[in-house]
Design an enzyme around this catalytic site. Structure first.
Site, mmCIF file in Angstrom:
data_model
loop_
_atom_site.group_PDB
_atom_site.id
_atom_site.type_symbol
_atom_site.label_atom_id
_atom_site.label_comp_id
_atom_site.label_asym_id
_atom_site.label_seq_id
_atom_site.Cartn_x
_atom_site.Cartn_y
_atom_site.Cartn_z
ATOM 1 N N SER A 149 0.927 -1.258 0.027
ATOM 2 C CA SER A 149 0.021 -0.190 0.072
ATOM 3 C C SER A 149 1.510 0.904 -0.282
ATOM 4 O O SER A 149 2.146 1.520 0.623
ATOM 5 C CB SER A 149 -0.930 0.049 0.925
ATOM 6 O OG SER A 149 -1.951 1.092 1.241
ATOM 7 N N TYR A 162 -1.366 -0.877 10.230
ATOM 8 C CA TYR A 162 -1.962 -1.014 8.790
ATOM 9 C C TYR A 162 -0.009 -0.338 8.458
ATOM 10 O O TYR A 162 0.242 -1.590 7.532
ATOM 11 C CB TYR A 162 -3.271 -0.414 8.146
ATOM 12 C CG TYR A 162 -3.109 -0.281 6.887
ATOM 13 C CD1 TYR A 162 -3.822 -1.998 6.793
ATOM 14 C CD2 TYR A 162 -2.724 0.186 5.666
ATOM 15 C CE1 TYR A 162 -3.982 -2.053 5.601
ATOM 16 C CE2 TYR A 162 -3.045 -0.307 4.747
ATOM 17 C CZ TYR A 162 -3.954 -1.168 3.878
ATOM 18 O OH TYR A 162 -4.102 -1.795 2.942
#
Length: 258
Positions: A149, A162
Site C-alpha cells: 500500500s 496498517y
C-alpha cells in the site's frame, strides 16, 4: 522485428490469488484469466468464492475455487499440497488479503494489534515462503507478487498498525527476491493508493475525509479496481523477467503530493 505483445501473455500459467473473491484480488484474477492464465480464486466464504469463479467462467476463462482461511496455516498448507497435486504448482502467487484497522495507537487493544499484524503480515510471510519453496522444488520459474500500500512508505494519524504491517510486507518482498532469485523466482510488490473497493466505501462516503482524499490526488478521483490490472499482469508476465525486489506504486500520484 516481431511483436513484443506475447511477452505480456500468461498463457499456460497457473495463478493463485489470495483474497480474490472481491475487490482488487478479483480484479487481478480477472485480468490474469483474460491474459491466458488458469486462476485459483481464494477466500473463506464459499458462496463468494464460487460466485467469483462462475463469473470468470461465464466470460469464457478457466477458474477454480480454493476455499480456505489463510490464517489457518496448518489447514492452508494441507490443502495447498492437495491443490498442487490436482492442478500443479502455481507459477504465480499473489498475496492480496488485507484488513484495515483505522485507529491510533492509543485506541488499539493488544489483541487487535496482534490480530492485525497476523493477517496482514505474518500470514503473508508464511504463505509466500510456502509458495516459493513449492516453486523451487518443482524447478519451475515463479512470480510472487504481494500487495502492499502507499501506507508501506508513508503514515498518518489515526491509522497506526496498517503502515507497520505494509512496511513489513515491502521488506519481505526484498528478502524473497534476494533468496529465491537464483532459482528463477522473482518477488515484487504493488502499492495501491485510493481504490474504490468495498473496504474503502466508508472512507469515500465520509463528508470530510472523502473530499480530503480526492483533493490530495493529482488525478482528482478514486481508482477503479480494474486499474490495478496493468501492474499485476506486467509483474506476472515474461515482460518482467528481470524485475525483482521492486514495489510498483499505483496511486495516481497521491504519495508524491504535499
Amino acid at each position: 522485428m516481431t511483436s513484443f505483445l506475447p511477452n505480456f501473455s500468461l498463457t499456460g500459467q497457473l495463478a493463485l490469488i489470495t483474497g480474490s473473491s472481491q475487490g482488487l484480488g478479483l480484479a487481478i484474477a480477472q485480468a490474469y484469466a483474460a491474459s491466458g492464465a488458469t486462476v485459483l480464486i481464494n477466500g473463506r466464504n464459499q458462496t463468494m468464492v464460487e460466485t467469483a469463479v462462475q463469473r470468470i467462467r461465464n466470460a469464457g476463462y478457466a477458474a477454480y475455487a480454493f476455499v480456505q482461511d489463510i490464517n489457518d496455516l496448518e489447514s492452508y498448507t494441507h490443502n495447498h499440497n492437495i491443490l498442487c497435486k490436482e492442478h500443479g504448482v502455481p507459477s504465480i502467487h499473489v498475496n492480496c488479503v488485507g484488513q484495515r484497522l483505522r485507529k491510533g495507537f492509543a485506541e488499539c487493544s493488544p489483541t487487535e494489534i496482534i490480530e492485525h499484524i497476523q493477517t496482514n503480515l505474518t500470514t503473508t510471510v508464511q504463505l509466500s515462503r510456502l509458495a516459493a519453496m513449492a516453486m523451487q522444488q518443482s524447478q519451475k520459474f515463479g512470480r510472487i507478487i504481494s500487495l502492499s500500500s502507499i501506507a508501506g512508505r508513508i503514515a498518518r494519524p489515526g491509522d497506526s498498525i496498517y503502515p507497520i504491517a505494509k512496511q513489513g510486507i515491502e521488506g519481505m518482498v526484498r528478502a524473497l527476491a534476494v533468496e529465491f532469485g537464483a532459482y528463477g523466482i522473482t518477488s515484487n510488490g504493488i502499492a495501491p493508493g485510493t481504490f474504490a473497493t468495498e473496504s474503502n466505501q466508508t472512507l469515500a462516503a465520509d463528508p470530510i475525509k472523502g473530499p480530503q482524499v480526492l483533493g490530495r490526488n493529482p488525478m482528482q478521483r478514486w481508482a477503479q479496481p480494474h486499474e490495478i490490472a496493468g501492474a499485476a499482469v506486467f509483474l506476472a508476465s515474461p515482460a518482467a523477467s528481470y524485475v525483482n525486489g521492486h514495489v510498483m506504486v499505483v496511486d495516481g500520484g497521491f504519495s508524491i503530493t504535499f
